[in-house]
Design a protein around this motif. Sequence first.
Motif, PDB file in Angstrom:
ATOM      1  N   SER A 435       0.838  -1.207   0.000  1.00  0.00           N
ATOM      2  CA  SER A 435       0.000   0.000   0.000  1.00  0.00           C
ATOM      3  C   SER A 435       0.864   1.245   0.000  1.00  0.00           C
ATOM      4  O   SER A 435       2.023   1.210   0.420  1.00  0.00           O
ATOM      5  N   CYS A 436       0.282   2.339  -0.453  1.00  0.00           N
ATOM      6  CA  CYS A 436       0.923   3.648  -0.379  1.00  0.00           C
ATOM      7  C   CYS A 436       0.689   4.229   1.023  1.00  0.00           C
ATOM      8  O   CYS A 436      -0.100   3.692   1.796  1.00  0.00           O
ATOM      9  N   PRO A 437       1.310   5.353   1.378  1.00  0.00           N
ATOM     10  CA  PRO A 437       1.088   5.951   2.704  1.00  0.00           C
ATOM     11  C   PRO A 437      -0.323   6.505   2.920  1.00  0.00           C
ATOM     12  O   PRO A 437      -0.764   6.618   4.060  1.00  0.00           O
ATOM     13  N   ILE A 477      -3.102  -1.809  -2.437  1.00  0.00           N
ATOM     14  CA  ILE A 477      -4.041  -0.779  -2.002  1.00  0.00           C
ATOM     15  C   ILE A 477      -3.463   0.609  -2.264  1.00  0.00           C
ATOM     16  O   ILE A 477      -2.330   0.899  -1.879  1.00  0.00           O
ATOM     17  N   SER A 478      -4.266   1.469  -2.890  1.00  0.00           N
ATOM     18  CA  SER A 478      -3.926   2.880  -3.068  1.00  0.00           C
ATOM     19  C   SER A 478      -4.953   3.732  -2.340  1.00  0.00           C
ATOM     20  O   SER A 478      -6.152   3.453  -2.405  1.00  0.00           O
ATOM     21  N   GLY A 479      -4.487   4.779  -1.689  1.00  0.00           N
ATOM     22  CA  GLY A 479      -5.399   5.656  -0.956  1.00  0.00           C
ATOM     23  C   GLY A 479      -6.080   6.691  -1.807  1.00  0.00           C
ATOM     24  O   GLY A 479      -6.894   7.476  -1.309  1.00  0.00           O
ATOM     25  N   GLY A 483      -2.688   5.723  -7.766  1.00  0.00           N
ATOM     26  CA  GLY A 483      -2.161   4.375  -7.967  1.00  0.00           C
ATOM     27  C   GLY A 483      -0.763   4.121  -7.459  1.00  0.00           C
ATOM     28  O   GLY A 483      -0.096   3.204  -7.950  1.00  0.00           O
ATOM     29  N   CYS A 484      -0.294   4.873  -6.462  1.00  0.00           N
ATOM     30  CA  CYS A 484       1.055   4.617  -5.945  1.00  0.00           C
ATOM     31  C   CYS A 484       1.157   3.250  -5.284  1.00  0.00           C
ATOM     32  O   CYS A 484       2.255   2.710  -5.157  1.00  0.00           O
TER      33      CYS A 484
END
Length: 611
Positions: A435-437, A477-479, A483-484
């Motif tokens: 996941s990204c932050p 998962i991207s927040g 799409g990071c």
Amino acid sequence: MKPGSISAQRGTLEDPEVLQNVPGHVIPILEREFDDFKTEAYKFLAGDTPEDEFIKFRLKQGVYGQRQPDVQMIRVKLPFGGITPEQMEAFAQVIEKYVPLNKGHITTRQNIQMHHIPLPEAEQAIRELGEAGLSSREGCGNTVRNVTGDPWAGVAKDELFDMTPYAGAYVRYFVRHPTTQAMPRKIKTAFDGSPSNRAIGGIHDIAFRARTRTSDDPAQPGEVRGAEMLVGGGTSIMPRVAPVLYEFVGLDDGEYLKVSEAVFRVFDRQEWLRANRARARIKVFVDKYGIDELRRQVEEELEGDWVNERDFSVEHRLFVDDERESAPAAPPTSGSPNGDLTEFVRFRASNVSEQKQDGFVTVEVKVTRGDLTPEQFRGLADIMRTYAGGYARTTVQQNLVLRWVRQESVHDVWRALGELGLSDAGSRAINDVVSCPGTDSCKLGITSSMGLNEAVQERIEAMDITDELTQKMNVKISGCPNGCGQHHVGSIGFTGASIKVGDHTIPAYIPHVGGVFEGGEVQFGTRLKLRLPAKRIPEAIERWIGHYEANRQDGEEWNGFVARAGTAELEALVKDLSLPVDFELETMNQFIDWNRNVPFQVIRGEGECAV
């Protein structure tokens, strides 16, 4: 001498350092840039520099604004993921001194990021990292970002040849290059020598895949090394797989550098792209005009006078390093398992791979959510020195690969990792969630993707999955839609969204299924026609997995099942979970995001990627 034991030589713009061919010493370190950053930062803090001007300046130094006021994220570039023990220790020291969260984060682009650093301390942090040969130069901004590569390059059995030397030359050519300092948007690059596509070349603005052909020069017969050149890939709201610009560009003659610069020069002239910076990527040009038109313009550009003004030779830029020289000798004694072997056997089966060099293996360290504490950085540095000859690379799955480990030492490595809390089996398996932050730090974040990551991993591990086909699945998962977290290419992917309920809002995600990022050509997952509240995502994943295991055909993997069963079947399976609820005391939990304690709001600032 151990890799990285020589401190980075200093330099100036007029007299750069002598490049050292050890991992992490790829980008020249310029003392003047740290001095300039300190000067400009204090001018901005004093109100003498407009914010928009200062943002452009600091982004080139890899210092990025966060959604929290008055703190910064520093993005340190690790070309092709390479890092030394000394640099691991440098991260530990800097994190302890300047990072309130006391951790560093491995990203899906093989960088290491540090968050919540006050601006006055950012200069000190990047200066101290520079002492270890680490650079954040052009980690952000409209530049050539960190150049990624296969973490197993040079040791993988399936590679055509090692692309690392050429990736290093590419980095050294384009960092601080006048053509690449203020393009319409950023450039993401990947190098890959393997047909397994571990560098995910197809989702990049520009990518190079190893190729060979027979020389047509009688004076120099034999095999010529080159690359298939892809241009125009990307994810975000307009995902595109990069098409082939050229089937073969030379490497040793520097042709790939020349053609790349021609591409960037064409891209840089597209003023219509600058009008909407959120969409100003090469993929938009390719999507509008086609790859044939880009090729035509590139070939026209290659006729320009600028070509004769450049030095495209690679000999002095190549990253040439014989890692075997520093590989550990066979140990006189080695540890052996005692008692219950289950966990070690699982670890060896999932995290350890044989190198093409006899007697050596790689060990992939599963780094939960990509986060490492100072103690873990230091412990890994010790393991690298003792068991891996000083070599490691970060991965696009937010893990770390130890290279040149002796077969006999694997159990000792596993035990040492266990003391650091890093001996979990299942790297790149279904419980290795990416996941990204998200809203932990990113201005563009909609949801707490890191919080969901933790919840999903806990649910999957509680399921105690032993099925081998299910273990092959992955969750990304991207927040936000950018799409990071690379959700587009996950077996199951999620992108942050929201559901409006009267005056209130539920944190939610849009699911994608059937993506492919490794093992062949990139394939984007299919977006399901529903939004799931964030707190219901773990239940949805468990239902899909149970349905898959109960209804698949013999040997049928997840993506094949998705294609056969159809997305409507998967949507129907969780339709009840997508139904919103009224805002009441009993349902309050639905309106609070993971790892939060207040009602959810969509608070999305202006991202600096497009500044």
